[in-house]
Design a protein around this motif. Structure first.
Motif, PDB file in Angstrom:
ATOM      1  N   ALA A 119       0.836  -1.205   0.000  1.00  0.00           N
ATOM      2  CA  ALA A 119       0.000   0.000   0.000  1.00  0.00           C
ATOM      3  C   ALA A 119       0.869   1.253   0.000  1.00  0.00           C
ATOM      4  O   ALA A 119       0.617   2.195  -0.765  1.00  0.00           O
ATOM      5  CB  ALA A 119      -0.942  -0.004   1.200  1.00  0.00           C
ATOM      6  N   LYS A 120       1.898   1.279   0.841  1.00  0.00           N
ATOM      7  CA  LYS A 120       2.780   2.448   0.944  1.00  0.00           C
ATOM      8  C   LYS A 120       3.473   2.736  -0.380  1.00  0.00           C
ATOM      9  O   LYS A 120       3.427   3.851  -0.888  1.00  0.00           O
ATOM     10  CB  LYS A 120       3.832   2.210   2.036  1.00  0.00           C
ATOM     11  CG  LYS A 120       4.883   3.297   2.104  1.00  0.00           C
ATOM     12  CD  LYS A 120       5.942   2.983   3.143  1.00  0.00           C
ATOM     13  CE  LYS A 120       7.023   4.056   3.131  1.00  0.00           C
ATOM     14  NZ  LYS A 120       8.052   3.805   4.144  1.00  0.00           N
ATOM     15  N   TRP A 121       4.129   1.724  -0.954  1.00  0.00           N
ATOM     16  CA  TRP A 121       4.918   1.961  -2.161  1.00  0.00           C
ATOM     17  C   TRP A 121       4.044   2.048  -3.410  1.00  0.00           C
ATOM     18  O   TRP A 121       4.403   2.718  -4.379  1.00  0.00           O
ATOM     19  CB  TRP A 121       6.026   0.932  -2.292  1.00  0.00           C
ATOM     20  CG  TRP A 121       7.025   1.094  -1.187  1.00  0.00           C
ATOM     21  CD1 TRP A 121       7.264   0.228  -0.155  1.00  0.00           C
ATOM     22  CD2 TRP A 121       7.888   2.208  -0.964  1.00  0.00           C
ATOM     23  NE1 TRP A 121       8.226   0.741   0.687  1.00  0.00           N
ATOM     24  CE2 TRP A 121       8.623   1.958   0.213  1.00  0.00           C
ATOM     25  CE3 TRP A 121       8.111   3.403  -1.646  1.00  0.00           C
ATOM     26  CZ2 TRP A 121       9.563   2.855   0.717  1.00  0.00           C
ATOM     27  CZ3 TRP A 121       9.053   4.293  -1.138  1.00  0.00           C
ATOM     28  CH2 TRP A 121       9.770   4.014   0.024  1.00  0.00           C
ATOM     29  N   ALA A 139       1.041   3.533  -3.415  1.00  0.00           N
ATOM     30  CA  ALA A 139       0.535   4.913  -3.350  1.00  0.00           C
ATOM     31  C   ALA A 139       1.611   5.917  -3.764  1.00  0.00           C
ATOM     32  O   ALA A 139       1.300   6.969  -4.313  1.00  0.00           O
ATOM     33  CB  ALA A 139       0.033   5.224  -1.940  1.00  0.00           C
ATOM     34  N   ALA A 140       2.874   5.569  -3.527  1.00  0.00           N
ATOM     35  CA  ALA A 140       3.980   6.456  -3.892  1.00  0.00           C
ATOM     36  C   ALA A 140       4.355   6.323  -5.376  1.00  0.00           C
ATOM     37  O   ALA A 140       5.250   7.026  -5.850  1.00  0.00           O
ATOM     38  CB  ALA A 140       5.199   6.144  -3.021  1.00  0.00           C
TER      39      ALA A 140
END
Length: 119
Positions: free
Chosen positions: A34-36, A38-39
């Protein structure tokens, strides 16, 4: 530029971790994706691989024909468990992303980062 993140580890250590931690491990992986994602750092593609015992290896046999054998090519303790494609400005950025992989942080995996050859 695109980079392949090869997730490697000892299958017995991975299986032990899953038995001990259970669903929490999946939550850590989900949070990482999810973090990467979204980035904008995850490229299309990549896959978690099944256990090495499900592998078949194809090579040229001694008689000049093809030989197919069960399992990975070489008996190794550490095997490739998955491939993730990253989008990064350079290998340093790709390595920084790879360093946050939960298996690396937990000490049960290593990650090899390699540039993907441009077509």
């Amino acid at each position: 530029m695109r980079y392949a993140m090869l997730v490697c580890g000892d299958m017995s250590a991975w299986e032990k971790r899953v038995a001990e931690v259970g669903p929490r491990d999946g939550e850590e992986l989900g949070a990482w994706f999810a973090k990467w994602g979204a980035a904008g750092k995850l490229a299309e593609g990549g896959a978690e691989l099944e256990h090495p015992r499900t592998a078949k290896t194809v090579r040229l046999g001694g008689d000049g024909g093809l030989a197919v054998s069960d399992g990975p090519y070489v008996e190794l303790k550490e095997v490739v468990g998955g491939v993730i494609l990253l989008e990064a400005a350079d290998i340093d950025e790709a390595t920084t992303i790879a360093a946050t992989w939960p298996g690396v942080v937990n000490g049960i995996a290593t990650v090899e980062v390699r540039p993907v050859r441009a077509e």
